[in-house]
Design a protein around this motif. Structure first.
Motif, mmCIF file in Angstrom:
data_model
loop_
_atom_site.group_PDB
_atom_site.id
_atom_site.type_symbol
_atom_site.label_atom_id
_atom_site.label_comp_id
_atom_site.label_asym_id
_atom_site.label_seq_id
_atom_site.Cartn_x
_atom_site.Cartn_y
_atom_site.Cartn_z
ATOM 1 N N GLY A 9 7.271 14.168 -8.702
ATOM 2 C CA GLY A 9 7.236 15.593 -8.398
ATOM 3 C C GLY A 9 6.802 15.907 -6.983
ATOM 4 O O GLY A 9 6.217 16.972 -6.726
ATOM 5 N N VAL A 10 7.061 14.990 -6.051
ATOM 6 C CA VAL A 10 6.752 15.243 -4.646
ATOM 7 C C VAL A 10 8.011 14.985 -3.838
ATOM 8 O O VAL A 10 8.964 14.367 -4.322
ATOM 9 C CB VAL A 10 5.593 14.350 -4.137
ATOM 10 C CG1 VAL A 10 4.315 14.620 -4.903
ATOM 11 C CG2 VAL A 10 5.969 12.869 -4.220
ATOM 12 N N SER A 11 8.016 15.433 -2.610
ATOM 13 C CA SER A 11 9.165 15.170 -1.750
ATOM 14 C C SER A 11 9.086 13.755 -1.186
ATOM 15 O O SER A 11 7.999 13.167 -1.092
ATOM 16 C CB SER A 11 9.211 16.179 -0.597
ATOM 17 O OG SER A 11 8.130 15.963 0.299
ATOM 18 N N ALA A 12 10.240 13.216 -0.819
ATOM 19 C CA ALA A 12 10.263 11.892 -0.197
ATOM 20 C C ALA A 12 9.468 11.907 1.103
ATOM 21 O O ALA A 12 8.801 10.919 1.448
ATOM 22 C CB ALA A 12 11.708 11.455 0.065
ATOM 23 N N ARG A 13 9.495 13.011 1.811
ATOM 24 C CA ARG A 13 8.734 13.130 3.062
ATOM 25 C C ARG A 13 7.228 13.047 2.793
ATOM 26 O O ARG A 13 6.501 12.343 3.489
ATOM 27 C CB ARG A 13 9.074 14.451 3.750
ATOM 28 C CG ARG A 13 8.346 14.669 5.076
ATOM 29 C CD ARG A 13 8.634 16.060 5.612
ATOM 30 N NE ARG A 13 7.929 16.291 6.859
ATOM 31 C CZ ARG A 13 8.400 16.011 8.066
ATOM 32 N NH1 ARG A 13 9.609 15.464 8.181
ATOM 33 N NH2 ARG A 13 7.694 16.250 9.148
ATOM 34 N N SER A 14 6.771 13.761 1.745
ATOM 35 C CA SER A 14 5.345 13.735 1.406
ATOM 36 C C SER A 14 4.920 12.329 0.978
ATOM 37 O O SER A 14 3.835 11.861 1.324
ATOM 38 C CB SER A 14 5.043 14.734 0.288
ATOM 39 O OG SER A 14 5.252 16.054 0.724
ATOM 40 N N LEU A 15 5.784 11.661 0.218
ATOM 41 C CA LEU A 15 5.468 10.303 -0.223
ATOM 42 C C LEU A 15 5.351 9.374 0.983
ATOM 43 O O LEU A 15 4.411 8.564 1.071
ATOM 44 C CB LEU A 15 6.548 9.800 -1.174
ATOM 45 C CG LEU A 15 6.294 8.444 -1.827
ATOM 46 C CD1 LEU A 15 5.009 8.452 -2.640
ATOM 47 C CD2 LEU A 15 7.483 8.047 -2.708
ATOM 48 N N SER A 16 6.274 9.494 1.923
ATOM 49 C CA SER A 16 6.231 8.649 3.119
ATOM 50 C C SER A 16 4.984 8.937 3.944
ATOM 51 O O SER A 16 4.334 8.011 4.451
ATOM 52 C CB SER A 16 7.483 8.884 3.971
ATOM 53 O OG SER A 16 8.642 8.445 3.284
ATOM 54 N N GLU A 17 4.628 10.210 4.080
ATOM 55 C CA GLU A 17 3.430 10.566 4.842
ATOM 56 C C GLU A 17 2.171 10.044 4.157
ATOM 57 O O GLU A 17 1.231 9.593 4.813
ATOM 58 C CB GLU A 17 3.352 12.089 5.011
ATOM 59 C CG GLU A 17 4.288 12.643 6.065
ATOM 60 C CD GLU A 17 3.968 12.099 7.453
ATOM 61 O OE1 GLU A 17 2.799 12.151 7.865
ATOM 62 O OE2 GLU A 17 4.900 11.588 8.102
ATOM 63 N N GLY A 18 2.144 10.099 2.810
ATOM 64 C CA GLY A 18 0.995 9.587 2.073
ATOM 65 C C GLY A 18 0.810 8.094 2.278
ATOM 66 O O GLY A 18 -0.315 7.613 2.476
#
Length: 338
Positions: A257-266
């Motif tokens: 339930g997150v964006s791919a961008r948020s996952l990469s930033e995390g």
């Protein structure tokens, strides 16, 4: 402890028979240093003196073990950072001076160990000429892999830039090195069993990492791993469990339930790597285990294709970068140990 390291195997049989193990030629000694450690500069502290060097080296996995001394007072410096190597100097006799914090230096003596990441900070040493060391050359990338695999994150440079003296006579660290050295087999000029070799490599890296982190004041158990948000930790779990299926990062992000961008930033913030790099590492780990467990007669292609590898050339290049050997070498090593 370590008195016969790289001289004899665990059965008392001589190691490195028929190899050049000593030299009085600076060109030969410097060539050995460049191959075993990295490009560096050396100069004798007694004008015109020749070395009386011990130069013995064997590898356990991706770690080079070397029994070494110049045999004359010598300064070594200009260690090449592009080599990407960490050096661990374990003094067996005599004295070697190393830089530590700021302008401070420390003279290691028998039982002392010293670690420096030459890819992250400058290094020099001065050997007294009566010294003897059992040195380890460890790729920085291997230590990062160990940290990421065991603790879920890659430490920042405040760890890697810490030049550290640790250990003492009869320490657990020296006992581990003694065990590793006694595991060498004169009949194979190395370990011989790839499974044991892999375990020794990992245990050495893990124990070194623990000593290093303790001195740097970094908690590996409660540091960045605990600070990572739940979606990063869940992504790691999903990618580890489903590595063979090679899920896309977009698919993982959608499940969480997150964006791919948020996952990469995390991942970038809390793990120091991309989620794609984490997934590739888990897939390669699975491939290595499959190769080590392969039945007699199996080929690399037969093992790799069910795990989703189509471009075998690209896979082989990634595998060699991670493990320091080609998939076929792992498979041959497995056959030789059966």
């Amino acid at each position: 402890m370590l008195e016969t390291a790289l001289l004899e195997d665990g059965n008392g049989d001589p190691l490195l028979n028929g190899k050049l193990n000593e030299s009085r030629d600076w060109a030969v000694v410097n060539g050995f240093c460049e191959r075993t450690y990295m490009p560096l500069s050396t100069r004798p502290l007694v004008r015109g003196s020749d070395p009386d060097a011990t130069i013995r080296m064997l590898k356990i996995g991706r770690i080079a073990f070397s029994r070494f001394c110049f045999g004359t007072p010598t300064r070594a410096d200009d260690f090449d950072p592009s080599s990407g190597n960490i050096i661990v100097v374990n003094t067996l006799r005599g004295s070697v001076r190393h830089p530590v914090d700021g302008n401070t230096a420390f003279d290691t003596r028998a039982g002392d160990s010293y670690v420096v990441d030459c890819s992250r900070i400058d290094y020099w040493n001065i050997a007294d000429g009566q010294d003897l060391q059992l040195n380890l050359t460890i790729p920085h990338a291997l230590m990062e892999e160990t940290a990421e695999r065991w603790y879920g994150f890659v430490p920042e440079d405040d760890l890697w830039r810490k030049r550290l003296v640790f250990g003492k006579p009869q320490s657990a660290w020296l006992s581990l090195l003694d065990y590793a050295a006694r595991s060498l087999d004169a009949h194979h000029d190395g370990i011989g069993d790839p499974l044991i070799e892999q375990r020794i490599e990992e245990t050495i890296c893990l124990e070194l990492l623990r000593n290093w982190a303790r001195a740097a004041g970094l908690s590996l158990d409660t540091g960045a791993r605990a600070a990572a948000p739940r979606y990063v930790r869940e992504a790691e779990r999903l990618m580890t469990e489903g590595a063979a299926a090679a899920p896309s990062i977009a698919e993982i992000a959608l499940k969480l339930g997150v964006s791919a961008r948020s996952l990469s930033e995390g991942f970038r913030r809390f793990r120091g790597i991309t989620p794609h790099a984490f997934l590739n590492a888990r897939r390669l780990d699975g491939l290595r285990q499959a190769l080590l467990a392969a039945a007699p007669g199996a080929t690399v292609a037969a093992v790799a294709r069910p795990l989703g590898y189509v471009n075998l050339s690209a896979m082989a290049a990634s595998y060699q970068a991670r493990f320091g050997e080609k998939p076929a070498q792992t498979l041959r090593g497995r056959r030789a140990s059966i």
